[in-house]
Design a protein around this motif. Structure first.
Motif, short mmCIF file in Angstrom:
data_model
loop_
_atom_site.label_atom_id
_atom_site.label_comp_id
_atom_site.label_asym_id
_atom_site.label_seq_id
_atom_site.Cartn_x
_atom_site.Cartn_y
_atom_site.Cartn_z
N PHE A 25 12.45 -4.60 1.52
CA PHE A 25 13.41 -3.83 0.74
C PHE A 25 13.92 -4.62 -0.46
O PHE A 25 14.07 -5.84 -0.40
N GLY A 26 14.22 -3.89 -1.53
CA GLY A 26 14.94 -4.48 -2.64
C GLY A 26 16.42 -4.57 -2.29
O GLY A 26 16.86 -4.11 -1.23
N ASP A 83 0.81 -1.21 0.00
CA ASP A 83 0.00 0.00 0.00
C ASP A 83 0.85 1.27 0.00
O ASP A 83 0.36 2.35 -0.29
N TYR A 84 2.11 1.11 0.32
CA TYR A 84 2.96 2.29 0.55
C TYR A 84 4.35 1.94 0.06
O TYR A 84 4.89 0.88 0.40
N LEU A 131 8.44 3.39 -0.86
CA LEU A 131 9.42 4.41 -0.51
C LEU A 131 10.72 4.18 -1.26
O LEU A 131 11.02 3.06 -1.67
N PHE A 181 15.74 8.49 4.04
CA PHE A 181 14.47 8.56 3.33
C PHE A 181 14.52 9.64 2.25
O PHE A 181 14.97 10.76 2.48
N ASN A 217 -0.89 -1.78 7.00
CA ASN A 217 -0.58 -1.57 8.42
C ASN A 217 0.80 -0.96 8.62
O ASN A 217 1.20 -0.71 9.74
N PHE A 218 1.51 -0.72 7.55
CA PHE A 218 2.84 -0.08 7.54
C PHE A 218 3.75 -0.52 8.67
O PHE A 218 4.57 0.25 9.16
N ASN A 219 3.61 -1.76 9.11
CA ASN A 219 4.47 -2.26 10.17
C ASN A 219 5.75 -2.88 9.64
O ASN A 219 6.80 -2.75 10.25
N LYS A 220 5.66 -3.58 8.55
CA LYS A 220 6.77 -4.38 8.06
C LYS A 220 7.13 -3.91 6.67
O LYS A 220 6.30 -3.93 5.77
N PHE A 221 8.36 -3.47 6.51
CA PHE A 221 8.82 -2.98 5.22
C PHE A 221 9.69 -4.03 4.55
O PHE A 221 10.56 -4.62 5.17
#
Lengths: 112, 115
Positions: free
Chosen positions: A102-103, A31-32, A34, A46, A96-100
């Motif tokens: 990464f590439g 959903d998000y 960066l 960031f 829930n933007f808890n767990k990101f």
């Protein structure tokens, strides 16, 4: 499970030209999104983000594009500067933007 | 305004030992996440702490544990160290805002080497 992929480990661009960094993801629930920039011996910084309800977000020289149907996002840097030389990571999370996730990063080299 | 601070910056341990890494979040942040970054790879999510509880966990064994204190600072503990635990450990903080997404801000990491 590699849910976020950056298939280009490196990119070299001439100063003043456009840099385009690409990122693909597999999870349609993300959903998000960066982008982070990382210099050696420093933590990721960031850079810019985008929500799934948008397809473009711009901040100065940096623009992120999101193509949800293709599960693809890209970062455009215009014009590129030598100080932009760094490793760029894309990241994604669910609502829930808890767990990101990464590439693996793309190393950008901007040549003077 | 201090950003995310981590200590120590470097650490050398031997197999089987235990290690504790520390993190102070950015001012105004209440959520701390820990990541492991192996050489040439992106950060891998270990777990996240909010309100002194583990809210989310990645695919890491129970040897990895953590804690969050009332002042929002956090510790990462790793027991029975293996050679494969050698990595850069990154702490990231954010503000949990249920009205919208918030980016995570990272510290400079702790470089852990296992001999």
């Amino acid at each position: 499970d590699q849910q976020v992929k950056q298939n280009s480990p490196s990119l070299s661009v001439q100063e003043g030209r456009i840099s385009i960094l690409n990122c693909d993801y597999t999870n349609s629930m993300f959903d998000y999104f960066l982008w982070y920039k990382k210099y050696p011996a420093e933590g990721p910084t960031f850079l810019i983000s985008i929500s799934s309800i948008k397809d473009k977000n711009e901040d100065g020289r940096f623009t992120v594009f999101l193509n949800k149907s293709a599960k693809h996002l890209s970062l455009h840097i215009v014009p590129s500067q030598p100080g932009d030389s760094a490793v760029y990571f894309c990241a994604a999370s669910g609502a829930n933007f808890n767990k990101f996730y990464f590439g693996s990063g793309t190393k950008l080299n901007v040549k003077p | 305004d201090a950003g995310v601070t981590q200590s120590p910056t470097h650490l050398i341990k031997t197999r089987g030992q235990q290690v504790t890494l520390r993190c102070s979040p950015k001012s105004g942040h209440d959520t701390v996440s820990w990541y492991q970054q192996a050489l040439g790879q992106g950060p891998q999510f270990i777990f996240q702490y909010y309100e002194e509880e583990e809210r989310q966990r990645g695919n890491f064994p129970d040897r990895f544990s953590g804690h969050q204190f009332p002042n929002y600072s956090s510790e990462l503990n790793v027991n029975a160290l293996l050679l494969g635990d050698s990595a850069l450990y990154l702490c990231a903080s954010s503000r949990t805002d249920f009205l919208g997404n918030q980016p995570q801000h990272f510290g400079d990491g702790t470089r852990l080497s296992i001999l």
